[in-house]
Motif scaffolding. Structure first.
Motif, mmCIF file in Angstrom:
data_model
loop_
_atom_site.group_PDB
_atom_site.id
_atom_site.type_symbol
_atom_site.label_atom_id
_atom_site.label_comp_id
_atom_site.label_asym_id
_atom_site.label_seq_id
_atom_site.Cartn_x
_atom_site.Cartn_y
_atom_site.Cartn_z
ATOM 1 N N ALA A 6 -35.112 -64.752 -31.680
ATOM 2 C CA ALA A 6 -36.273 -63.900 -31.407
ATOM 3 C C ALA A 6 -36.259 -62.650 -32.280
ATOM 4 N N ALA A 7 -35.083 -62.071 -32.492
ATOM 5 C CA ALA A 7 -34.987 -60.869 -33.328
ATOM 6 C C ALA A 7 -35.377 -61.175 -34.766
ATOM 7 N N VAL A 8 -34.928 -62.317 -35.271
ATOM 8 C CA VAL A 8 -35.280 -62.705 -36.646
ATOM 9 C C VAL A 8 -36.775 -62.957 -36.778
ATOM 10 N N VAL A 9 -37.364 -63.615 -35.781
ATOM 11 C CA VAL A 9 -38.812 -63.882 -35.820
ATOM 12 C C VAL A 9 -39.598 -62.573 -35.793
ATOM 13 N N LEU A 10 -39.221 -61.662 -34.901
ATOM 14 C CA LEU A 10 -39.916 -60.377 -34.805
ATOM 15 C C LEU A 10 -39.756 -59.577 -36.092
ATOM 16 N N LEU A 11 -38.575 -59.638 -36.671
ATOM 17 C CA LEU A 11 -38.347 -58.938 -37.943
ATOM 18 C C LEU A 11 -39.213 -59.531 -39.045
ATOM 19 N N GLY A 12 -39.333 -60.853 -39.063
ATOM 20 C CA GLY A 12 -40.180 -61.504 -40.060
ATOM 21 C C GLY A 12 -41.648 -61.134 -39.908
ATOM 22 N N ILE A 13 -42.142 -61.087 -38.662
ATOM 23 C CA ILE A 13 -43.540 -60.695 -38.421
ATOM 24 C C ILE A 13 -43.777 -59.261 -38.885
ATOM 25 N N THR A 14 -42.835 -58.389 -38.579
ATOM 26 C CA THR A 14 -42.979 -56.982 -38.972
ATOM 27 C C THR A 14 -43.036 -56.842 -40.486
ATOM 28 N N LEU A 15 -42.162 -57.527 -41.192
ATOM 29 C CA LEU A 15 -42.144 -57.424 -42.651
ATOM 30 C C LEU A 15 -43.384 -58.069 -43.264
ATOM 31 N N PHE A 16 -43.908 -59.105 -42.620
ATOM 32 C CA PHE A 16 -45.111 -59.758 -43.143
ATOM 33 C C PHE A 16 -46.307 -58.815 -43.105
ATOM 34 N N PHE A 17 -46.393 -58.009 -42.052
ATOM 35 C CA PHE A 17 -47.489 -57.039 -41.927
ATOM 36 C C PHE A 17 -47.043 -55.627 -42.317
ATOM 37 N N PHE A 18 -46.079 -55.551 -43.210
ATOM 38 C CA PHE A 18 -45.489 -54.259 -43.574
ATOM 39 C C PHE A 18 -46.546 -53.292 -44.104
ATOM 40 N N LYS A 19 -47.329 -53.723 -45.051
ATOM 41 C CA LYS A 19 -48.315 -52.838 -45.682
ATOM 42 C C LYS A 19 -49.341 -52.348 -44.666
ATOM 43 N N GLU A 20 -49.820 -53.230 -43.823
ATOM 44 C CA GLU A 20 -50.846 -52.856 -42.849
ATOM 45 C C GLU A 20 -50.293 -51.870 -41.807
ATOM 46 N N LEU A 21 -49.061 -52.121 -41.352
ATOM 47 C CA LEU A 21 -48.466 -51.226 -40.357
ATOM 48 C C LEU A 21 -48.172 -49.850 -40.941
ATOM 49 N N ILE A 22 -47.776 -49.821 -42.206
ATOM 50 C CA ILE A 22 -47.568 -48.532 -42.884
ATOM 51 C C ILE A 22 -48.887 -47.774 -42.958
ATOM 52 N N LEU A 23 -49.961 -48.483 -43.272
ATOM 53 C CA LEU A 23 -51.270 -47.844 -43.435
ATOM 54 C C LEU A 23 -51.738 -47.196 -42.134
ATOM 55 N N ILE A 24 -51.699 -47.928 -41.025
ATOM 56 C CA ILE A 24 -52.169 -47.339 -39.769
ATOM 57 C C ILE A 24 -51.189 -46.295 -39.248
ATOM 58 N N GLY A 25 -49.949 -46.377 -39.680
ATOM 59 C CA GLY A 25 -48.966 -45.397 -39.241
ATOM 60 C C GLY A 25 -49.216 -44.015 -39.820
ATOM 61 N N PHE A 26 -49.751 -43.961 -41.042
ATOM 62 C CA PHE A 26 -49.943 -42.675 -41.697
ATOM 63 C C PHE A 26 -51.397 -42.208 -41.699
ATOM 64 N N ASP A 27 -52.350 -43.134 -41.667
ATOM 65 C CA ASP A 27 -53.757 -42.708 -41.687
ATOM 66 C C ASP A 27 -54.614 -43.815 -41.087
ATOM 67 N N ALA A 28 -54.677 -43.844 -39.752
ATOM 68 C CA ALA A 28 -55.436 -44.886 -39.064
ATOM 69 C C ALA A 28 -56.934 -44.742 -39.329
ATOM 70 N N GLU A 29 -57.420 -43.507 -39.456
ATOM 71 C CA GLU A 29 -58.848 -43.296 -39.695
ATOM 72 C C GLU A 29 -59.254 -43.842 -41.061
ATOM 73 N N TYR A 30 -58.418 -43.617 -42.052
ATOM 74 C CA TYR A 30 -58.703 -44.160 -43.386
ATOM 75 C C TYR A 30 -58.688 -45.681 -43.355
ATOM 76 N N ALA A 31 -57.721 -46.235 -42.607
ATOM 77 C CA ALA A 31 -57.644 -47.694 -42.501
ATOM 78 C C ALA A 31 -58.895 -48.259 -41.844
ATOM 79 N N ALA A 32 -59.364 -47.587 -40.777
ATOM 80 C CA ALA A 32 -60.579 -48.048 -40.098
ATOM 81 C C ALA A 32 -61.788 -47.942 -41.010
ATOM 82 N N ALA A 33 -61.876 -46.844 -41.784
ATOM 83 C CA ALA A 33 -62.997 -46.688 -42.712
ATOM 84 C C ALA A 33 -62.958 -47.722 -43.816
ATOM 85 N N GLY A 34 -61.753 -48.193 -44.145
ATOM 86 C CA GLY A 34 -61.625 -49.217 -45.183
ATOM 87 C C GLY A 34 -61.801 -50.635 -44.671
#
Length: 453
Positions: free
Chosen positions: A162-190
């Motif tokens: 389960a830990a490996v699967v969760l880690l894989g999902i997180t890394l797969f969406f790495f760019k998107e999670l970084i984006l909403i982490g720092f500027d969710a409003e910009y992400a929504a506008a985009g």
């Protein structure tokens, strides 16, 4: 002699199969928790993990009661209990998000309300279960404090997968999670699906929380998520490096804590893992290169030394300037003349003078001193920037002529290099590069301690 009783058990650690299996499972869980926790910190949802952990408590109770109702004895199934905890945790996190979107309840109030509601409900359910036949032997209490040392190979295998699967999902969406982490409003506008990504992050946190129940318990599981991420931020400002380092520190804390708990079996394993992570955090807080206490102390000390050095050079130049409009290397000054312009203690001034002599900026001539060519160049540049800043403050900040020296002293050492370049560009046509402008105010022959900054 004192270190022998402490480190001898580590040397005699029985590295048996069970210890290896538990070590592998907890280390993978620590890595996954560290990575997911970094995105929690970026998204400013640090306490969501705590809410999910406490919200999982009634899920455990309901899953046990449902299992026992369906088939006596089935309520103790680890899979069903963790499934119930996961669903309850997701419901609790969903309620927090729902309350936040109403804009009538602030985030901290929503977190407190949901946490209190679910934890209170879970406590009531646990008291009911304790009164049921066989409820005292259900083992639900181990989910509150963790049961690392008693994990079975099947439990650890499920934990690791389960830990490996969760880690894989997180890394797969790495760019998107970084984006909403720092500027969710910009992400929504985009056009990015911010709500969907938020839901994904909540699910990852809930899954890590439920998995961590078996290791450190519901109460302490939030430390697995937050401590590595908080420690990693003292070592880098790059988001990618923070995520990677958070995973490394999470794995290190969990693995080392497991080894310590295996060495001293009487100590609670979950608490040891958390305390090990706290130790890593304290080390990072103290020695981290990005805002650590040691680095901040060094930076503060370096700034103070630079301010004093600039003030000494400016004081020397102004002493020489009093006798000749264009000071050169032939001009001399005495320590008493320099001391009369500032309120420095004698020992501090002597130390500063010795540093200037050692670096080749000042030469001693009996009981007097003079600047070298290098020292004269530094003094000219220091005085030039000081007076250009004075002119700027008088022209654009309406600083009074009689007080502009004090205003410049307070702020000139914190000027951005771009602003210094702008000063040179703004006044370069009137005051050629390398020359020192006249002081816009009268230079006092002495400064009392009250007037000194």
């Amino acid at each position: 002699m004192l270190s022998r009783p402490i480190f001898l058990p580590l040397a005699q650690l029985n590295w048996d199969y069970n210890t290896q299996v538990v070590f592998l499972g907890t280390t993978l869980l620590g890595i996954a928790a560290g990575v997911v926790g970094a995105f929690m910190v970026f998204r400013k949802r640090a306490l969501v993990g705590d809410v999910i952990g406490h919200s999982a408590l009634p899920g455990l109770g309901l899953a046990f009661l449902f299992g026992e109702w369906m088939s006596p004895g089935a309520g103790r199934s680890t899979t069903s209990l963790m499934g119930g905890a996961l669903l309850a945790g997701l419901v609790g996190a969903g309620l927090v998000l729902l309350m936040e979107r109403t804009r009538r309840i602030k985030s901290d109030a929503a977190l407190a309300l949901v946490l209190s509601l679910f934890y209170g409900g879970g406590t009531v359910l646990f008291s009911i279960i304790q009164r049921l036949p066989g409820g005292g032997q259900a083992g639900l209490g181990s989910f509150l404090s963790g049961k690392t040392a008693s994990l079975l190979a099947a439990d650890v295998s499920m934990l690791a997968v389960a830990a490996v699967v969760l880690l894989g999902i997180t890394l797969f969406f790495f760019k998107e999670l970084i984006l909403i982490g720092f500027d969710a409003e910009y992400a929504a506008a985009g056009g990015w699906p911010v709500r969907t990504l938020d839901t994904l992050l909540i699910f990852l946190v809930a899954a890590i929380t439920v998995l961590g129940m078996q290791c450190v318990g519901l109460v302490l599981v939030v430390a697995l998520l937050l401590t590595p991420a908080s420690a990693a931020r003292f070592w880098s400002q790059d988001a990618r490096k923070v995520v990677a380092l958070s995973g490394v520190l999470g794995g290190l804390s969990a693995g080392l804590g497991t080894l310590i708990s295996a060495t001293w079996p009487r100590l609670p394993a979950g608490a040891i893992i958390v305390l090990t992570g706290l130790g890593v955090f304290v080390i990072s807080l103290t020695l981290g290169r990005q805002g650590g206490l040691w680095e901040r102390w060094r930076g503060s000390r370096s700034l103070q030394q630079r301010i004093l050095r600039d003030d000494v050079l400016r004081g020397i130049y102004e002493i020489l300037e009093a006798s000749t409009p264009t000071p050169d290397r032939t001009g001399t000054f005495s320590p008493s003349e320099l001391r009369s312009r500032h309120s420095w203690p004698t020992r501090q001034q002597d130390r500063l003078m010795m540093e200037l002599i050692d670096e080749g900026s000042v030469i001693s001539q009996g009981d007097r001193f003079r600047l070298t060519e290098h020292g004269l160049s530094l003094a000219r540049q220091t005085v030039r920037l000081h007076r250009l800043w004075e002119l700027y403050l008088m022209e654009y900040a309406n600083a009074a002529q009689g007080h502009v020296d004090l205003h410049a002293d307070v702020s000139e050492h914190f000027l951005d290099p771009r602003l210094l370049a702008e000063l040179e560009e703004r006044y370069g046509s009137r005051i050629p590069m390398g020359s020192v402008p006249q002081s816009p105010h009268a230079l006092p022959s002495a400064v009392s301690p009250v007037e000194s900054h």
